[in-house]
Scaffold this motif. Structure first.
Motif, PDB file in Angstrom:
ATOM      1  N   GLY A 188       6.951  -7.650  16.992  1.00 31.10           N
ATOM      2  CA  GLY A 188       6.099  -6.671  16.467  1.00 31.10           C
ATOM      3  C   GLY A 188       6.658  -6.081  15.182  1.00 31.10           C
ATOM      4  N   SER A 189       5.754  -5.055  14.759  1.00 30.11           N
ATOM      5  CA  SER A 189       6.223  -4.030  13.854  1.00 30.11           C
ATOM      6  C   SER A 189       7.498  -3.402  13.948  1.00 30.11           C
ATOM      7  N   GLY A 190       8.290  -3.238  13.256  1.00 27.57           N
ATOM      8  CA  GLY A 190       9.783  -2.625  13.194  1.00 27.57           C
ATOM      9  C   GLY A 190      10.791  -3.416  13.897  1.00 27.57           C
ATOM     10  N   MET A 247      11.711   0.112  17.808  1.00 24.47           N
ATOM     11  CA  MET A 247      10.701  -0.429  16.917  1.00 24.47           C
ATOM     12  C   MET A 247       9.636   0.554  16.168  1.00 24.47           C
ATOM     13  N   LEU A 248       9.185   1.527  17.257  1.00 27.22           N
ATOM     14  CA  LEU A 248       8.262   2.288  16.757  1.00 27.22           C
ATOM     15  C   LEU A 248       8.998   3.378  15.839  1.00 27.22           C
ATOM     16  N   TRP A 249      10.242   3.864  16.103  1.00 32.53           N
ATOM     17  CA  TRP A 249      10.922   4.675  14.777  1.00 32.53           C
ATOM     18  C   TRP A 249      11.041   3.787  13.610  1.00 32.53           C
ATOM     19  N   ARG A 250      11.501   2.843  13.742  1.00 31.72           N
ATOM     20  CA  ARG A 250      11.542   1.982  12.469  1.00 31.72           C
ATOM     21  C   ARG A 250      10.247   1.484  11.901  1.00 31.72           C
ATOM     22  N   THR A 251       9.122   1.666  12.530  1.00 32.78           N
ATOM     23  CA  THR A 251       8.079   1.558  11.757  1.00 32.78           C
ATOM     24  C   THR A 251       7.512   2.944  10.993  1.00 32.78           C
ATOM     25  N   VAL A 252       7.557   3.924  11.852  1.00 33.69           N
ATOM     26  CA  VAL A 252       7.589   5.291  11.224  1.00 33.69           C
ATOM     27  C   VAL A 252       8.255   5.343   9.930  1.00 33.69           C
ATOM     28  N   ARG A 253       9.573   5.181  10.073  1.00 36.16           N
ATOM     29  CA  ARG A 253      10.492   5.668   9.054  1.00 36.16           C
ATOM     30  C   ARG A 253      10.159   4.529   7.726  1.00 36.16           C
ATOM     31  N   ARG A 254       9.695   3.360   8.069  1.00 39.08           N
ATOM     32  CA  ARG A 254       9.568   2.303   7.023  1.00 39.08           C
ATOM     33  C   ARG A 254       8.104   2.970   6.163  1.00 39.08           C
ATOM     34  N   GLU A 306       0.905   1.510   1.627  1.00 39.10           N
ATOM     35  CA  GLU A 306       0.585   2.174   2.643  1.00 39.10           C
ATOM     36  C   GLU A 306       0.426   3.737   2.624  1.00 39.10           C
ATOM     37  N   SER A 307       0.021   4.159   3.543  1.00 47.83           N
ATOM     38  CA  SER A 307      -0.004   5.637   3.502  1.00 47.83           C
ATOM     39  C   SER A 307       0.014   6.422   4.569  1.00 47.83           C
ATOM     40  N   ILE A 308       0.690   7.588   4.955  1.00 47.24           N
ATOM     41  CA  ILE A 308       1.062   8.088   6.104  1.00 47.24           C
ATOM     42  C   ILE A 308      -0.262   8.264   6.733  1.00 47.24           C
ATOM     43  N   TRP A 309      -1.334   8.925   6.260  1.00 51.34           N
ATOM     44  CA  TRP A 309      -2.755   8.972   6.747  1.00 51.34           C
ATOM     45  C   TRP A 309      -3.119   7.839   7.293  1.00 51.34           C
ATOM     46  N   ASN A 310      -3.151   6.585   6.547  1.00 52.98           N
ATOM     47  CA  ASN A 310      -3.711   5.463   7.096  1.00 52.98           C
ATOM     48  C   ASN A 310      -2.669   4.894   8.268  1.00 52.98           C
ATOM     49  N   ALA A 311      -1.432   5.213   8.502  1.00 50.35           N
ATOM     50  CA  ALA A 311      -0.678   4.624   9.541  1.00 50.35           C
ATOM     51  C   ALA A 311      -1.110   5.633  10.749  1.00 50.35           C
ATOM     52  N   LEU A 312      -1.371   6.649  10.676  1.00 54.74           N
ATOM     53  CA  LEU A 312      -1.682   7.588  11.934  1.00 54.74           C
ATOM     54  C   LEU A 312      -2.906   7.703  12.201  1.00 54.74           C
ATOM     55  N   ALA A 313      -3.940   7.596  11.330  1.00 62.04           N
ATOM     56  CA  ALA A 313      -5.586   7.821  11.795  1.00 62.04           C
ATOM     57  C   ALA A 313      -6.283   6.492  11.304  1.00 62.04           C
ATOM     58  N   GLY A 314      -7.384   6.655  11.677  1.00 59.99           N
ATOM     59  CA  GLY A 314      -8.282   5.456  11.509  1.00 59.99           C
ATOM     60  C   GLY A 314      -8.373   4.529  12.196  1.00 59.99           C
ATOM     61  N   LYS A 315      -9.483   3.428  11.929  1.00 55.64           N
ATOM     62  CA  LYS A 315      -9.672   2.527  13.143  1.00 55.64           C
ATOM     63  C   LYS A 315      -8.247   1.693  13.242  1.00 55.64           C
ATOM     64  N   ASP A 316      -7.942   0.962  12.012  1.00 57.14           N
ATOM     65  CA  ASP A 316      -6.713   0.119  12.218  1.00 57.14           C
ATOM     66  C   ASP A 316      -5.384   0.871  12.077  1.00 57.14           C
ATOM     67  N   ALA A 317      -5.146   2.138  12.250  1.00 55.59           N
ATOM     68  CA  ALA A 317      -3.912   3.053  12.111  1.00 55.59           C
ATOM     69  C   ALA A 317      -2.820   2.027  12.922  1.00 55.59           C
ATOM     70  N   PRO A 344      -0.754   4.202  16.029  1.00 55.60           N
ATOM     71  CA  PRO A 344      -1.646   3.836  17.442  1.00 55.60           C
ATOM     72  C   PRO A 344      -1.771   2.541  17.746  1.00 55.60           C
ATOM     73  N   PHE A 345      -1.875   1.766  16.773  1.00 53.27           N
ATOM     74  CA  PHE A 345      -1.938   0.129  17.309  1.00 53.27           C
ATOM     75  C   PHE A 345      -0.626  -0.175  17.957  1.00 53.27           C
ATOM     76  N   PHE A 346       0.266   0.093  17.396  1.00 55.27           N
ATOM     77  CA  PHE A 346       1.666  -0.409  17.926  1.00 55.27           C
ATOM     78  C   PHE A 346       1.731   0.304  19.344  1.00 55.27           C
ATOM     79  N   ILE A 347       1.357   1.541  19.597  1.00 53.99           N
ATOM     80  CA  ILE A 347       1.683   2.083  21.010  1.00 53.99           C
ATOM     81  C   ILE A 347       0.557   1.412  21.736  1.00 53.99           C
TER      82      ILE A 347
END
Length: 174
Positions: A5-7, A89-96, A113-124, A127-130
């Motif tokens: 997965g991511s990260g 993996m989550l920490w690396r994904t956030v940091r990246r 990428e944008s911080i907003w799109n990584a945290l909110a929205g349909k395909d963020a 949240p998808f990772f979690i």
């Protein structure tokens, strides 16, 4: 084929492995997101692109798209599974994501990428990772155990150090 997965460090690891054994590096994210605007291609179009990219006799694929997994695994002889702890993996994904956002780094197809799109929205992404980490991990293990994948040598690494030791054990191509 390097999957997870991511990260997990797939891209860095796959690039290093491809260099070490002297074969082409294929990044599925670059293939998938090439249309720009975070536009997803039609499934069969994406599969066609992946089929074309993996026609060569040897390569290292970075990625784990379910839409193309059957194509890649049928042609692969080895799967490297970077099965790192979810917190890493989550920490690396956030940091990246934060780093790419702040630098306004241009990714595949001109996407950013944008911080907003990584945290909110349909395909963020976050949240998808979690939401999907456990299920994806179980599904990956289940699919690797299927008879049609018995030809694959599977290397499952639970830490970056373990993966790096294995990588260093492979003789480099001169």
């Amino acid at each position: 084929m390097v999957g997870s997965g991511s990260g997990a460090g797939k891209t860095s690891f796959a690039r290093a492995l491809a260099r070490r054994i002297g074969v082409p590096f294929i990044e599925l994210d670059a293939i998938h997101w090439q249309l720009g605007g975070w536009t997803m291609p039609e499934r069969e179009v994406f599969r066609g692109w992946v089929e074309e990219a993996t026609r060569g006799p040897a390569w290292v694929v970075d990625g784990n798209y379910s839409a193309s997994r059957d194509l890649v695994w049928a042609r692969a002889d080895t799967v490297v599974w970077l099965d790192l702890p979810p917190a890493v993996m989550l920490w690396r994904t956030v940091r990246r994501t934060v780093s790419r956002s702040l630098r306004r780094e241009v990714l595949w197809g001109g996407n950013r990428e944008s911080i907003w799109n990584a945290l909110a929205g349909k395909d963020a992404l976050i949240p998808f990772f979690i939401r999907t980490y456990r299920g994806r991990r179980r599904r990956f293990a289940r699919e690797l155990a299927l008879p049609e994948h018995a030809h694959l040598r599977v290397h499952r690494f639970r830490s970056s150090a373990e993966a790096e030791r294995w990588l260093r054990s492979i003789p480099p191509v001169p």
